[in-house]
Design an enzyme around this catalytic site. Structure first.
Site, PDB file in Angstrom:
ATOM      1  N   HIS A 400       8.660   0.714 -11.971  1.00 35.48           N
ATOM      2  CA  HIS A 400       8.387   1.713 -10.948  1.00 35.48           C
ATOM      3  C   HIS A 400       7.626   2.916 -11.510  1.00 35.48           C
ATOM      4  O   HIS A 400       6.607   3.345 -10.976  1.00 35.48           O
ATOM      5  CB  HIS A 400       9.717   2.170 -10.321  1.00 35.48           C
ATOM      6  CG  HIS A 400       9.551   3.248  -9.323  1.00 35.48           C
ATOM      7  ND1 HIS A 400       9.624   4.589  -9.652  1.00 35.48           N
ATOM      8  CD2 HIS A 400       9.246   3.203  -8.012  1.00 35.48           C
ATOM      9  CE1 HIS A 400       9.401   5.299  -8.574  1.00 35.48           C
ATOM     10  NE2 HIS A 400       9.169   4.489  -7.554  1.00 35.48           N
ATOM     11  N   ARG A 494       1.350  -1.441  -0.917  1.00 32.55           N
ATOM     12  CA  ARG A 494       2.797  -1.606  -1.101  1.00 32.55           C
ATOM     13  C   ARG A 494       3.542  -0.777  -0.062  1.00 32.55           C
ATOM     14  O   ARG A 494       3.164   0.363   0.222  1.00 32.55           O
ATOM     15  CB  ARG A 494       3.213  -1.131  -2.499  1.00 32.55           C
ATOM     16  CG  ARG A 494       2.844  -2.059  -3.628  1.00 32.55           C
ATOM     17  CD  ARG A 494       3.518  -1.591  -4.915  1.00 32.55           C
ATOM     18  NE  ARG A 494       3.335  -2.520  -6.022  1.00 32.55           N
ATOM     19  CZ  ARG A 494       2.366  -2.418  -6.925  1.00 32.55           C
ATOM     20  NH1 ARG A 494       1.482  -1.449  -6.837  1.00 32.55           N
ATOM     21  NH2 ARG A 494       2.290  -3.288  -7.922  1.00 32.55           N
ATOM     22  N   ARG A 541       1.424  -5.275   2.528  1.00 32.02           N
ATOM     23  CA  ARG A 541       2.444  -6.204   2.022  1.00 32.02           C
ATOM     24  C   ARG A 541       3.804  -5.798   2.569  1.00 32.02           C
ATOM     25  O   ARG A 541       4.212  -4.641   2.442  1.00 32.02           O
ATOM     26  CB  ARG A 541       2.500  -6.177   0.496  1.00 32.02           C
ATOM     27  CG  ARG A 541       3.490  -7.209   0.003  1.00 32.02           C
ATOM     28  CD  ARG A 541       3.656  -7.168  -1.469  1.00 32.02           C
ATOM     29  NE  ARG A 541       4.365  -5.984  -1.913  1.00 32.02           N
ATOM     30  CZ  ARG A 541       4.586  -5.726  -3.185  1.00 32.02           C
ATOM     31  NH1 ARG A 541       4.137  -6.527  -4.118  1.00 32.02           N
ATOM     32  NH2 ARG A 541       5.251  -4.645  -3.544  1.00 32.02           N
ATOM     33  N   GLU A 638       3.510 -15.287  -6.571  1.00 30.69           N
ATOM     34  CA  GLU A 638       4.247 -14.553  -7.603  1.00 30.69           C
ATOM     35  C   GLU A 638       5.293 -15.422  -8.281  1.00 30.69           C
ATOM     36  O   GLU A 638       5.935 -14.984  -9.228  1.00 30.69           O
ATOM     37  CB  GLU A 638       4.957 -13.347  -6.976  1.00 30.69           C
ATOM     38  CG  GLU A 638       4.008 -12.347  -6.378  1.00 30.69           C
ATOM     39  CD  GLU A 638       4.729 -11.168  -5.784  1.00 30.69           C
ATOM     40  OE1 GLU A 638       4.720 -10.094  -6.398  1.00 30.69           O
ATOM     41  OE2 GLU A 638       5.299 -11.329  -4.686  1.00 30.69           O
TER      42      GLU A 638
END
Ligand code: PEP
Ligand code: MG
Length: 763
Positions: A400, A494, A541, A638
């Site tokens: 993050h 995101r 997304r 992914e």
């Protein structure tokens, strides 16, 4: 010149035959310094080997034929040459010279077979050995004549590591004139070991710096272990300062296999002081002797076994610069590294350390501070924006803290493992977000710090490329800066950060019948991005919410505790379990489409089975979106599962895929991307990842499905080069990497055209 020389026969002038390391060990031995005994397989032996076996010409031909500026070619040539050197049978005559020397060493020590360390020692004419340092091999705990021979051969091969080849080409060194010697030296089975600088390594002050850890010196030299540090006053002959660190592991010799192993240390040893004052004094005495002998500051390696100190290596301190003995000014050039981690967001930044232990303390971060914490959480983002730099204990380059700080353009170092414990509150530090270093004091900031506009992102008249170059956006407030790169759209928008910025868990909105508020907030946030890029595509997304990151939100108290959240309840699997949130997201997208923002597409994270895609589409239809008809629809690749069954997803129906290499890497090579203990193994360059990607691109190209990449690997030029060659449709990079990526894409595309034209001409 002999083929093998024992240390006693060598002096510092013998670099040409023994290499820098070998000549130095000879010099030290002859100066009466306790050096473990050993010998050097001289450069003459290497020369004899490559000439007598006939591989010299073969090697030179390979080098002549390869273009080292092409990474793939360089790597391939290096692999080929190393294979030739290691697999060519060593002529008996040469083999026997080495075996006899090894036997003589064993005999001297009084054992049948001894463990030895085998190291390459470069001898290239005019080439400072330091230029090769780190590119040469070291093999520890080797026993038996067969293995000694084998590893000598491996060291010879290290002369053709790709970086060494590239370095020589860059500096116009003739490959045919570089030689290599190999040092074979009795292995000290160290109980403690480390390094010693005979002066302050940056300022040249008359202080000795010793770093020490348990076990073999490998831990300290490789940086795997944070060592104890000790400063010793050379004039007063006393210890000025000793800092004990938490040494989680040590390197040891496995008594059964003889191999070097990494061992976890028990609690009571980890934080125990390694060196006694007596040992420090003895080491310092040796340090002073060596310094005096060479009449120059030395950077040494030492080890202690059975109470006896051995010096393993010594070389001139290379870090001393013109700043030597400069008085410490407010903006100092003195570079004392306090802690190290991974460079996660480039740039240099100085500021006051403010350590945040929990979110109640966020207010103490003022503009220009350095935020230090175990790991950032999304609710820290406002404080992160105020900070000049960020330092975390945990995390890898896709955690993050790394993602947010890159997007904000704030230098960041992650995974220091100790920053929040050792950095003194309110002290001034400087961080280097490229190298991953944290320095004491305020150093002059470089041009690339956040206060300077990113120069490479705003190039006028950027090249036009067929492969689209897009940009990743995580925070709507960063959309404008991202759009100024001229990117061809947003390859990844995101949701997590905008959700989390609300401070309330999305589930709470649903439980409290406030879905409309959630939809409204999403509309506002997505609109900011869609507007900045309109009419270019923006791939939204859907939420990928790991439980650990959402726990701190209001309403997040019930987030389950998971042992490994990265493998847990996140991505589309979670959204299908909590379809109310997914529905709210789809409603927001529908509203924006109705307002004319038809440039917004939808991308589903972490899919592993086509049923997940099918189910998500069903929910979209329920709210009035029509996947693939009135809205572009895609999945992130992914998981190896999705990559290996891509044809099933294509059959279910998608417009595009995007490689999320941050996750694809962690799932393919089993490296938790947020775990700093394994961060050194985390690499998007593992060949398995490119294999999966290549497979998916091929299948998608056949089916007319677009392919893209939005993981961190999309900002890495060498990977981008391969992706363009594979025929990817677009690349989505970080804001600061867009311009570079665009140039790489343009160059590769030109090369492809040129190659095709040449081929056509020949036909
Ligand atoms: C990825 O996994 O590569 C990706 C882009 O998604 P995230 O980093 O948000 O998991
Ligand atoms: Mg991901």
């Amino acid at each position: 010149m002999k083929h093998v020389e024992f240390f006693e026969e060598l002096r510092k002038e013998d670099v040409a035959i023994a290499g820098g390391k070998g000549a130095n060990l000879g010099e030290l031995t002859n100066a009466g310094i306790p050096v473990p005994p050993g010998f050097v397989v001289t450069s003459k032996t290497y020369d004899k080997f490559i000439k007598e076996t006939g591989i010299f010409d073969e090697i030179m031909d390979i080098l002549d034929a390869s273009d080292v500026n092409k990474n793939k070619e360089l790597q391939a040539s290096s692999v080929k040459i190393k294979k030739i050197i290691t697999e060519t049978t060593m002529p008996d005559e040469i083999k026997n010279i080495i075996i006899e020397a090894y036997n003589a060493l064993c005999h001297r020590i009084g054992k049948d077979e001894v463990f030895v360390a085998i190291r390459s020692s470069a001898t290239a004419e005019d080439l400072p050995e330091a230029s090769f340092a780190g590119q040469q091999d070291t093999y520890l705990n080797i026993k038996g004549s067969d293995d000694v021979v084998r590893y000598v051969q491996k060291c010879w091969a290290s002369l053709f590591e790709s970086r060494a080849i590239f370095y020589r080409e860059e500096n116009d060194f003739d490959h045919s004139k570089v030689y290599i010697a190999v040092v074979v030296q009795e292995m000290v089975n160290a109980e403690k070991a480390g390094v010693m600088f005979t002066v302050h390594p940056s300022t040249g002050e008359e202080k000795i710096l010793i770093e020490a850890a348990w076990g073999l010196g490998e831990g300290v030299v490789s940086g795997t272990v944070t060592p104890d540090t000790c400063w010793y006053d050379k004039e007063k002959n006393e210890v000025i300062n000793y800092k004990t660190s938490d040494k989680k592991v040590k390197f040891d010799r496995d008594p059964n296999t003889g191999h070097t192993v990494k061992v976890d240390l028990p609690e009571d040893i980890r934080e125990k002081r390694v060196l006694s004052n007596e040992e420090i004094t003895q080491l310092s005495k040796l340090g002073k002797r060596i310094h005096k002998h060479y009449n120059f500051p030395q950077d040494t390696e030492w080890a202690i076994e059975g109470g006896k100190i051995y010096m393993l290596q010594s070389r001139p301190v290379t870090t001393l610069g013109k700043e030597n003995n400069n008085p410490k000014t407010e903006e100092s050039e003195e570079r004392i590294i306090i802690t190290k981690g991974l460079g996660a967001s480039p740039g240099m930044a100085s500021g006051t350390v403010k350590t945040v232990k929990n979110t109640d303390e966020l207010d103490k971060i003022e503009i220009g501070d350095i935020l230090v914490t175990v790991m950032t959480t999304p609710d820290m983002v406002p404080a992160m924006k105020r900070a000049n730099g960020i330092i975390t204990d945990e995390g890898g380059v896709t955690c993050h803290a790394a993602i947010v700080s890159r997007e904000l353009g704030i230098p960041c170092v992650v995974g220091t493992s100790e920053g929040s414990k050792i950095l003194k509150e309110n002290s001034t530090v400087t961080i280097d977000g490229s190298k991953g270093f944290v320095y004491d004091g305020k150093l002059a900031e470089k041009k690339d710090s956040k206060n300077n506009e990113s120069t490479h992102s705003l190039i006028p008249n950027p090249p036009i490329t067929v492969t689209e170059v897009k940009v990743n956006v995580s925070m709507p407030e960063a959309a404008k800066k991202a759009s100024q790169t001229g990117a061809d759209g947003v390859g990844l928008l995101r949701t997590e950060h905008m959700m989390l910025a609300l401070g309330v868990h999305p589930k709470k909105f649903i439980i409290e019948n406030r879905e409309d508020e959630l939809v409204k907030a999403l509309v506002e946030n997505i609109l900011t991005v869609a507007d900045a890029f309109y009419p270019k595509p923006v791939w939204y997304r859907t939420l990928d919410a790991p439980t650990d990151e959402f726990k701190s939100l209001d309403g997040g108290e019930d987030e389950p505790y998971e042992h490994n959240p990265m493998l847990g309840w996140r991505g589309i699997r979670r959204e299908l379990d909590e379809p109310e949130i997914l529905r709210a997201e789809f409603k927001a997208i529908k509203k924006l489409h109705e307002e004319g923002y038809t440039n917004i597409g939808v991308m589903l994270p972490l899919v592993q089975h086509p049923d997940e895609l099918k189910e998500a589409k069903k929910i979209a239809r329920e709210v009035g979106l029509n996947p693939q008809k009135n809205i572009e629809w895609g999945i992130m690749v992914e998981t190896p599962g999705a990559a290996l069954t891509i044809e099933d997803f294509i059959a279910e129906g998608i417009d595009f895929v995007s490689f999320g290499t941050n996750d694809l890497t962690q799932y393919t090579i089993a490296i938790d991307r947020n775990n700093e203990n394994v961060a050194k193994l985390y690499s998007e360059r593992h060949p398995a990842i490119m294999k999966l990607i290549a497979m998916v691109i091929k299948e998608c190209n056949k089916a007319g499905v677009k392919t893209s990449i939005c993981g961190q690997a999309g900002s890495m030029p060498d990977i981008v080069e391969q992706l363009v060659e594979l025929g990817i449709t677009s690349i989505s990079a970080n804001t600061d990497a867009v311009a570079v990526v665009r140039e790489v894409v343009a160059r590769v595309e030109k090369k492809i055209i040129l190659k095709a034209a040449r081929k056509a001409l020949q036909e």
